[in-house]
Design an enzyme around this catalytic site. Structure first.
Site, short mmCIF file in Angstrom:
data_model
loop_
_atom_site.label_atom_id
_atom_site.label_comp_id
_atom_site.label_asym_id
_atom_site.label_seq_id
_atom_site.Cartn_x
_atom_site.Cartn_y
_atom_site.Cartn_z
N ASP A 43 0.81 -1.22 0.00
CA ASP A 43 0.00 0.00 0.00
C ASP A 43 0.84 1.27 0.00
O ASP A 43 0.43 2.30 -0.55
CB ASP A 43 -0.93 0.01 1.22
CG ASP A 43 -2.13 -0.92 1.03
OD1 ASP A 43 -2.31 -1.43 -0.09
OD2 ASP A 43 -2.87 -1.13 2.01
N ALA A 46 -11.41 6.35 1.66
CA ALA A 46 -10.43 5.39 1.15
C ALA A 46 -9.44 4.97 2.23
O ALA A 46 -8.97 3.84 2.24
CB ALA A 46 -9.68 5.98 -0.05
N ALA A 73 -5.91 7.67 21.72
CA ALA A 73 -5.66 7.62 23.17
C ALA A 73 -6.07 8.92 23.84
O ALA A 73 -5.29 9.56 24.54
CB ALA A 73 -4.18 7.31 23.44
#
Length: 254
Positions: free
Chosen positions: A44, A152, A179
């Site tokens: 990717d 996406a 967090a």
């Protein structure tokens, strides 16, 4: 599609480089300037970089997975590539533009296909003020960071941070904290695609923050603006029946 009009490229991985050699021997290699399509061999990370570079020429990118993470890639096969390209489904992605103002006054702009992430760069939690279209929506978010994701990119860093998976045709963005310490239970927001999101950094010297447009990082930020860019299009190709919309749905039932 004529295989002589394919431009192949590959990441630095061994599998990718070996596949590049075999595919060029079988289908030929066109310069990018004279190609109809780019075939990217890797993961990717390579796909995101290739989409950025292909946008200037308006070329679609078809990826085959020869890396690790391959959500944006098709399965690797050297067979019937012409037929796969001819029947491929195209998805058009509009990127985000990040405008980051650094402590020294420098302003850096970059595009992101997946997300723009704001991350603490020191031992203490970041303190962020959040504005949407210039209006304050949160005076102070104490957190490890936050991100704004496109549909996406919603299955990438956003999903790991417990953000929502967005349908690819949804005209929205995901704003997701990482967090969050205060407000502790805040899970983020879904925003209109046209929204302009601004993060202002409180106590930047004590609590330094970096901003990243996909993998492009800017350190020591004091203010970060993020908005979708409607006039830039990235074209990505998937095998028929395995388009990005189907992948996003399938990911939710994995």
């Amino acid at each position: 599609m004529d295989s002589r009009k394919i431009h192949f490229l590959a990441s630095d991985g061994v599998l990718a480089r070996e596949a590049l050699t075999r595919l060029i021997a079988r289908y030929g290699q066109r310069p990018a300037a004279g190609a109809d399509v780019i075939v990217a061999l890797g993961g990717d990370g390579l796909m995101l970089a290739t989409l950025q570079s292909a946008e200037a020429r308006g070329l679609p990118v078809y990826g085959m997975n020869r890396g690790t993470v391959g959500f944006l890639m098709n399965n690797y096969s050297e067979e019937q590539l012409d037929e796969r390209l001819a029947s491929a489904e195209e998805t058009v992605i509009h990127p985000l533009r990040m405008r980051a103002e650094r402590a020294d006054g420098e302003v850096v702009e970059a595009l992101a296909i997946n997300e723009v992430s704001i991350l603490r760069a020191g031992p203490q939690a970041a303190k962020l003020r959040i504005l949407i279209d210039g209006r304050e929506r949160m005076a102070e978010l104490v957190c490890d960071g936050a991100l704004v994701s496109t549909p996406a990119g919603s299955t990438a860093y956003n999903y790991s941070a417990h953000g929502p998976i967005l349908p690819i045709k949804a005209e929205v963005l995901a704003l997701t904290p990482m967090a969050a310490f205060r407000p502790r239970r805040w899970r983020g927001a879904i925003l209109p695609k046209e929204a302009r999101v601004t993060f202002e950094v409180h106590e930047p010297e004590k609590r330094p923050v970096s901003a990243a447009a996909d993998s492009f990082e800017v350190r020591d930020c004091e203010r970060i603006e993020i908005e979708s860019v409607a006039d830039i299009e990235h074209r990505i190709l998937f095998d028929h029946g395995h388009g990005l919309e189907e992948r996003l749905i399938r990911e939710q039932f994995a």
